[in-house]
Design a protein around this motif. Structure first.
Motif, PDB file in Angstrom:
ATOM      1  N   ALA A 197       0.833  -1.211   0.000  1.00  0.00           N
ATOM      2  CA  ALA A 197       0.000   0.000   0.000  1.00  0.00           C
ATOM      3  C   ALA A 197       0.863   1.254   0.000  1.00  0.00           C
ATOM      4  N   GLN A 198       1.925   1.243   0.757  1.00  0.00           N
ATOM      5  CA  GLN A 198       2.828   2.397   0.778  1.00  0.00           C
ATOM      6  C   GLN A 198       3.520   2.584  -0.575  1.00  0.00           C
ATOM      7  N   ALA A 199       3.883   1.486  -1.200  1.00  0.00           N
ATOM      8  CA  ALA A 199       4.504   1.585  -2.529  1.00  0.00           C
ATOM      9  C   ALA A 199       3.514   2.136  -3.541  1.00  0.00           C
ATOM     10  N   GLU A 200       2.252   1.687  -3.421  1.00  0.00           N
ATOM     11  CA  GLU A 200       1.222   2.191  -4.332  1.00  0.00           C
ATOM     12  C   GLU A 200       0.976   3.670  -4.087  1.00  0.00           C
ATOM     13  N   LEU A 201       0.991   4.104  -2.842  1.00  0.00           N
ATOM     14  CA  LEU A 201       0.813   5.523  -2.546  1.00  0.00           C
ATOM     15  C   LEU A 201       1.973   6.334  -3.099  1.00  0.00           C
ATOM     16  N   GLU A 202       3.199   5.816  -2.959  1.00  0.00           N
ATOM     17  CA  GLU A 202       4.360   6.520  -3.510  1.00  0.00           C
ATOM     18  C   GLU A 202       4.249   6.638  -5.018  1.00  0.00           C
ATOM     19  N   ALA A 257       1.464   6.671  -6.698  1.00  0.00           N
ATOM     20  CA  ALA A 257       0.397   7.630  -7.011  1.00  0.00           C
ATOM     21  C   ALA A 257       0.897   9.059  -6.882  1.00  0.00           C
ATOM     22  N   HIS A 258       1.708   9.334  -5.864  1.00  0.00           N
ATOM     23  CA  HIS A 258       2.268  10.674  -5.714  1.00  0.00           C
ATOM     24  C   HIS A 258       3.182  11.020  -6.891  1.00  0.00           C
ATOM     25  N   THR A 259       3.928  10.059  -7.358  1.00  0.00           N
ATOM     26  CA  THR A 259       4.865  10.300  -8.464  1.00  0.00           C
ATOM     27  C   THR A 259       4.124  10.584  -9.756  1.00  0.00           C
ATOM     28  N   GLU A 260       3.030   9.848  -9.984  1.00  0.00           N
ATOM     29  CA  GLU A 260       2.312   9.980 -11.253  1.00  0.00           C
ATOM     30  C   GLU A 260       1.316  11.125 -11.256  1.00  0.00           C
ATOM     31  N   ARG A 261       1.059  11.673 -10.133  1.00  0.00           N
ATOM     32  CA  ARG A 261       0.038  12.733 -10.078  1.00  0.00           C
ATOM     33  C   ARG A 261       0.496  13.941 -10.912  1.00  0.00           C
ATOM     34  N   GLY A 262      -0.386  14.409 -11.762  1.00  0.00           N
ATOM     35  CA  GLY A 262      -0.092  15.590 -12.575  1.00  0.00           C
ATOM     36  C   GLY A 262       0.622  15.281 -13.875  1.00  0.00           C
ATOM     37  N   GLY A 263       0.915  13.983 -14.188  1.00  0.00           N
ATOM     38  CA  GLY A 263       1.577  13.638 -15.444  1.00  0.00           C
ATOM     39  C   GLY A 263       0.592  13.688 -16.607  1.00  0.00           C
ATOM     40  N   THR A 264       1.070  13.384 -17.835  1.00  0.00           N
ATOM     41  CA  THR A 264       0.215  13.389 -19.038  1.00  0.00           C
ATOM     42  C   THR A 264       0.068  11.976 -19.542  1.00  0.00           C
ATOM     43  N   ASP A 265      -0.960  11.813 -20.383  1.00  0.00           N
ATOM     44  CA  ASP A 265      -1.188  10.500 -20.957  1.00  0.00           C
ATOM     45  C   ASP A 265      -0.182  10.243 -22.063  1.00  0.00           C
ATOM     46  N   ARG A 266      -0.362   9.151 -22.801  1.00  0.00           N
ATOM     47  CA  ARG A 266       0.617   8.777 -23.799  1.00  0.00           C
ATOM     48  C   ARG A 266       0.679   9.780 -24.964  1.00  0.00           C
ATOM     49  N   GLU A 267      -0.433  10.425 -25.267  1.00  0.00           N
ATOM     50  CA  GLU A 267      -0.435  11.424 -26.346  1.00  0.00           C
ATOM     51  C   GLU A 267       0.100  12.764 -25.874  1.00  0.00           C
ATOM     52  N   GLY A 268       0.349  12.861 -24.577  1.00  0.00           N
ATOM     53  CA  GLY A 268       0.864  14.120 -24.043  1.00  0.00           C
ATOM     54  C   GLY A 268      -0.157  15.210 -24.003  1.00  0.00           C
ATOM     55  N   MET A 269      -1.417  14.839 -23.988  1.00  0.00           N
ATOM     56  CA  MET A 269      -2.468  15.841 -24.065  1.00  0.00           C
ATOM     57  C   MET A 269      -3.088  16.111 -22.689  1.00  0.00           C
ATOM     58  N   ALA A 314      -4.378  10.486 -10.859  1.00  0.00           N
ATOM     59  CA  ALA A 314      -3.711   9.603  -9.879  1.00  0.00           C
ATOM     60  C   ALA A 314      -4.601   9.501  -8.656  1.00  0.00           C
ATOM     61  N   ASP A 315      -4.941   8.282  -8.291  1.00  0.00           N
ATOM     62  CA  ASP A 315      -5.850   8.055  -7.156  1.00  0.00           C
ATOM     63  C   ASP A 315      -5.057   8.095  -5.853  1.00  0.00           C
ATOM     64  N   VAL A 316      -4.617   9.294  -5.470  1.00  0.00           N
ATOM     65  CA  VAL A 316      -3.838   9.447  -4.246  1.00  0.00           C
ATOM     66  C   VAL A 316      -4.693   9.177  -3.017  1.00  0.00           C
ATOM     67  N   SER A 317      -5.918   9.682  -3.047  1.00  0.00           N
ATOM     68  CA  SER A 317      -6.779   9.492  -1.871  1.00  0.00           C
ATOM     69  C   SER A 317      -7.077   8.016  -1.644  1.00  0.00           C
ATOM     70  N   GLY A 318      -7.318   7.272  -2.734  1.00  0.00           N
ATOM     71  CA  GLY A 318      -7.578   5.835  -2.608  1.00  0.00           C
ATOM     72  C   GLY A 318      -6.366   5.103  -2.060  1.00  0.00           C
ATOM     73  N   SER A 319      -5.158   5.524  -2.519  1.00  0.00           N
ATOM     74  CA  SER A 319      -3.935   4.888  -2.030  1.00  0.00           C
ATOM     75  C   SER A 319      -3.699   5.213  -0.557  1.00  0.00           C
ATOM     76  N   MET A 320      -4.025   6.440  -0.171  1.00  0.00           N
ATOM     77  CA  MET A 320      -3.876   6.821   1.232  1.00  0.00           C
ATOM     78  C   MET A 320      -4.827   6.019   2.119  1.00  0.00           C
ATOM     79  N   ALA A 321      -6.045   5.814   1.607  1.00  0.00           N
ATOM     80  CA  ALA A 321      -7.007   5.013   2.362  1.00  0.00           C
ATOM     81  C   ALA A 321      -6.523   3.566   2.479  1.00  0.00           C
ATOM     82  N   ALA A 322      -5.912   3.046   1.413  1.00  0.00           N
ATOM     83  CA  ALA A 322      -5.399   1.676   1.450  1.00  0.00           C
ATOM     84  C   ALA A 322      -4.263   1.553   2.461  1.00  0.00           C
TER      85      ALA A 322
END
Length: 224
Positions: free
Chosen positions: A85-90, A92-104, A109-117
């Motif tokens: 769960a901690q790895a998943e939260l980490e 989620a924090h890393t991926e938050r704010g990134g772009t999809d594959r098209e860069g659009m 990032a489900d940070v809240s769900g990971s924090m709850a887990a």
């Protein structure tokens, strides 16, 4: 004891004293044997009871040991779950704010769900740890009780051995009392015969004296 009396009353008194003494010894020995027999039964029952308690304590100890192993496994699983769960939260924090594959568009990032887990995993670990502590406490009590039960069995066996030793001494005393009883019976028979002879002699004494005075017989002829 040597008897030199020729008085039938004295000899009869000796017979009575001997019979009373032997009867008293028989009563004492019989009472001792009866009490030791009852005590032996109680000692054997005590050993059986203590062994049953010890077996129950050993079963409880085995159950407590198994509970500790189960709790330890649960704690280990809870730690792994928390680590995931901690790895998943980490992540989620890393991926938050990134772009999809098209860069659009930003990738959600489900940070809240990971924090709850993580919170659930931490709670699970805390619960598993408390259960392990409880299992360890139960194990400590079970070990102490098993030790006490083992000591009670040892004490019961020691008591039984002492009682059996006393039974052996009582049996020896009973054998000696039986020998004394046989001796007293023989002595009583001999004393009774002597009393009978003296009674017969005393009953014939007037005629023997009369015959002696007339010179027709010895006053002690026919007495063996």
């Amino acid at each position: 004891m040597s008897l030199v009396s020729a008085d039938p009353a004295v000899l009869n008194r000796h017979v009575e004293v001997m019979a009373t003494t032997v009867a008293g010894i028989d009563n004492v020995v019989a009472e001792m044997v009866n009490r030791l027999t009852a005590l032996t039964d109680r000692a054997e029952e005590n050993v059986r009871s203590r062994r049953i308690e010890y077996d129950e304590a050993r079963r409880e100890l085995a159950s407590a040991e198994n509970a500790v192993r189960t709790a330890e496994t649960a704690v280990e699983h809870a730690r792994h779950a928390l680590a995931r769960a901690q790895a998943e939260l980490e992540r989620a924090h890393t991926e938050r704010g990134g772009t999809d594959r098209e860069g659009m568009n930003p990738r959600p990032a489900d940070v809240s769900g990971s924090m709850a887990a993580v919170a659930r995993a931490e709670a699970g670990l805390a619960l598993a740890t408390r259960r392990l502590d409880q299992a360890m406490g139960r194990l400590a009590e079970a070990r102490a009780e098993a030790h006490r039960a083992e000591q009670r069995v040892s004490a019961a066996l020691s008591l039984r051995d002492r009682v059996q030793a006393e039974v052996g001494r009582a049996q020896f005393a009973a054998a000696r009392a039986a020998a004394l009883r046989d001796l007293a019976t023989s002595a009583t028979f001999l004393l009774t015969c002597r009393v009978d002879l003296l009674d017969e002699y005393n009953s014939d004494l007037p005629s023997l004296v009369s015959a002696a005075l007339t010179g027709s017989a010895s006053p002690f002829s026919g007495i063996g």
